[in-house]
Design a protein around this motif. Structure first.
Motif, mmCIF file in Angstrom:
data_model
loop_
_atom_site.group_PDB
_atom_site.id
_atom_site.type_symbol
_atom_site.label_atom_id
_atom_site.label_comp_id
_atom_site.label_asym_id
_atom_site.label_seq_id
_atom_site.Cartn_x
_atom_site.Cartn_y
_atom_site.Cartn_z
ATOM 1 N N ILE A 171 -3.831 3.272 3.454
ATOM 2 C CA ILE A 171 -4.602 2.036 3.271
ATOM 3 C C ILE A 171 -5.537 2.174 2.069
ATOM 4 O O ILE A 171 -5.686 1.245 1.265
ATOM 5 C CB ILE A 171 -5.390 1.715 4.551
ATOM 6 N N ARG A 172 -6.139 3.328 1.916
ATOM 7 C CA ARG A 172 -7.023 3.567 0.767
ATOM 8 C C ARG A 172 -6.247 3.457 -0.546
ATOM 9 O O ARG A 172 -6.729 2.871 -1.524
ATOM 10 C CB ARG A 172 -7.663 4.955 0.902
ATOM 11 N N SER A 173 -5.040 4.009 -0.572
ATOM 12 C CA SER A 173 -4.218 3.945 -1.777
ATOM 13 C C SER A 173 -3.833 2.506 -2.101
ATOM 14 O O SER A 173 -3.833 2.097 -3.270
ATOM 15 C CB SER A 173 -2.958 4.801 -1.607
ATOM 16 N N TRP A 174 -3.499 1.730 -1.060
ATOM 17 C CA TRP A 174 -3.173 0.324 -1.289
ATOM 18 C C TRP A 174 -4.374 -0.418 -1.869
ATOM 19 O O TRP A 174 -4.237 -1.203 -2.815
ATOM 20 C CB TRP A 174 -2.751 -0.337 0.025
ATOM 21 N N MET A 175 -5.550 -0.170 -1.318
ATOM 22 C CA MET A 175 -6.746 -0.857 -1.806
ATOM 23 C C MET A 175 -7.036 -0.503 -3.262
ATOM 24 O O MET A 175 -7.475 -1.345 -4.041
ATOM 25 C CB MET A 175 -7.945 -0.502 -0.928
ATOM 26 N N ALA A 176 -6.758 0.742 -3.630
ATOM 27 C CA ALA A 176 -7.043 1.168 -5.000
ATOM 28 C C ALA A 176 -6.116 0.500 -6.003
ATOM 29 O O ALA A 176 -6.486 0.311 -7.170
ATOM 30 C CB ALA A 176 -6.918 2.686 -5.109
ATOM 31 N N GLU A 177 -4.909 0.129 -5.559
ATOM 32 C CA GLU A 177 -3.917 -0.423 -6.476
ATOM 33 C C GLU A 177 -3.662 -1.912 -6.273
ATOM 34 O O GLU A 177 -2.900 -2.515 -7.026
ATOM 35 C CB GLU A 177 -2.595 0.334 -6.322
ATOM 36 N N ALA A 178 -4.265 -2.518 -5.236
ATOM 37 C CA ALA A 178 -3.972 -3.908 -4.911
ATOM 38 C C ALA A 178 -4.366 -4.838 -6.050
ATOM 39 O O ALA A 178 -5.451 -4.724 -6.621
ATOM 40 C CB ALA A 178 -4.696 -4.316 -3.632
#
Length: 313
Positions: free
Chosen positions: A181-188
């Motif tokens: 989820i953190r990775s998605w937020m960083a790249e969203a």
């Protein structure tokens, strides 16, 4: 607790399940919709993923894919024709039996790390709700370093039963969910919540509310905490979060109360005090308005779903 941790904790039920799968030759497996979230990591080889809605993803070594809403999907060595793939897909139970030790004898050309989490979708935080059907995190040099480290640790635990594995495995799986989820937020590039948490004003206000939800917050006090005027806070918070600060706080307090009803045996008076309500009656009124049932009935239903032995109070 921070917002992401709170969002996950509010819906997380029980312990996640995981296994390492080795497959070879021509294969195709069907995984039915699930009341929770699931993920796959490719440790060796390649495969294709096709969701029931038609989303297709090609996966290579090191790629991770999260299905945060438990979408039904097909995994296969190839998906030249999605319709044919759906027809020939073996049920997940049979596929897993075939790929278990002593099952399929074909050389393992593809290795997958598969896991799933049970989630209580009745009170999904909007951060979790706005996650896309499929979160694809491709393996790239220098990217998602924490996620890659956790994957390596988890794969090692699954390869060999070691002392403490019963504690290490669920902890690593929970860590993977956070990292994905953190990775998605960083790249969203879209979605309200990555923007809300990245905004200095709204992010500061959210951290304050989640850090101490029982505090006697007001718009003036929260604006001072965020270092802006009350109108500025109201405008930016509402635009990014979708509701005014105090409306969000009221909603979050009830969601937090639901979590405590599910996970503890605390009395309603204790829970009311912990989430910022002056009396059990005030909490009951707000709770019924949000969920349509009393806290006591909610606790009984939550206990039945999770299999916990908590006693309604």
């Amino acid at each position: 607790m921070d917002v992401v941790s709170d969002a996950i904790s509010a819906v997380h039920l029980g312990h996640p399940e995981s296994r390492r799968v080795r497959v070879g030759g021509s294969w195709c497996a069907r995984l039915d919709p699930y009341d929770g979230a699931g993920f796959h990591v490719v440790l060796k080889g390649t495969c294709r993923l096709l969701t029931d809605s038609g989303t297709q993803v090609s996966l290579g070594v090191g790629d991770a894919v999260l299905l945060p809403h438990g979408a039904g999907h097909v995994l296969a060595d190839s998906l030249a024709d999605p319709a044919v793939a759906r027809k020939r897909a073996a049920p997940a139970e049979r596929w897993l039996a075939e790929t278990a030790p002593g099952g399929r004898t074909a050389p393992a050309e593809t290795e997958l790390l598969c896991a799933k989490y049970r989630l209580d979708c009745s009170r999904m935080h909007p951060l979790m709700a706005e996650l896309p059907e499929v979160v694809h995190l491709p393996s790239r040099v220098g990217s998602h370093l924490e996620l890659r480290a956790a994957i390596d640790l988890l794969a090692g635990e699954l390869d060999e039963l070691r002392p403490g594995s019963s504690v290490a495995l669920p902890s690593l799986l929970d860590l993977l969910l956070v990292y994905m989820i953190r990775s998605w937020m960083a790249e969203a590039t879209c979605g309200a919540w990555p923007g809300a948490l990245g905004d200095p004003v709204t992010g500061a206000a959210l951290r304050a509310l989640h850090g101490n939800p029982a505090a006697p917050w007001s718009n003036d006090r929260l604006a001072a905490e965020a270092g802006v005027s009350r109108p500025t806070l109201a405008r930016r918070f509402t635009a990014l979060v979708g509701r005014p600060p105090m409306a969000y706080l009221t909603w979050w307090r009830v969601i937090l109360a639901a979590t405590l009803l599910r996970d503890t045996t605390d009395t309603l008076a204790t829970i009311a005090d912990r989430v910022g309500y002056g009396s059990p009656y005030a909490l009951s009124h707000a709770f019924a308005r949000e969920f349509g049932i009393t806290p006591g009935r909610y606790r009984a239903q939550a206990t039945d779903r999770s299999g916990r032995a908590s006693t309604p109070r």
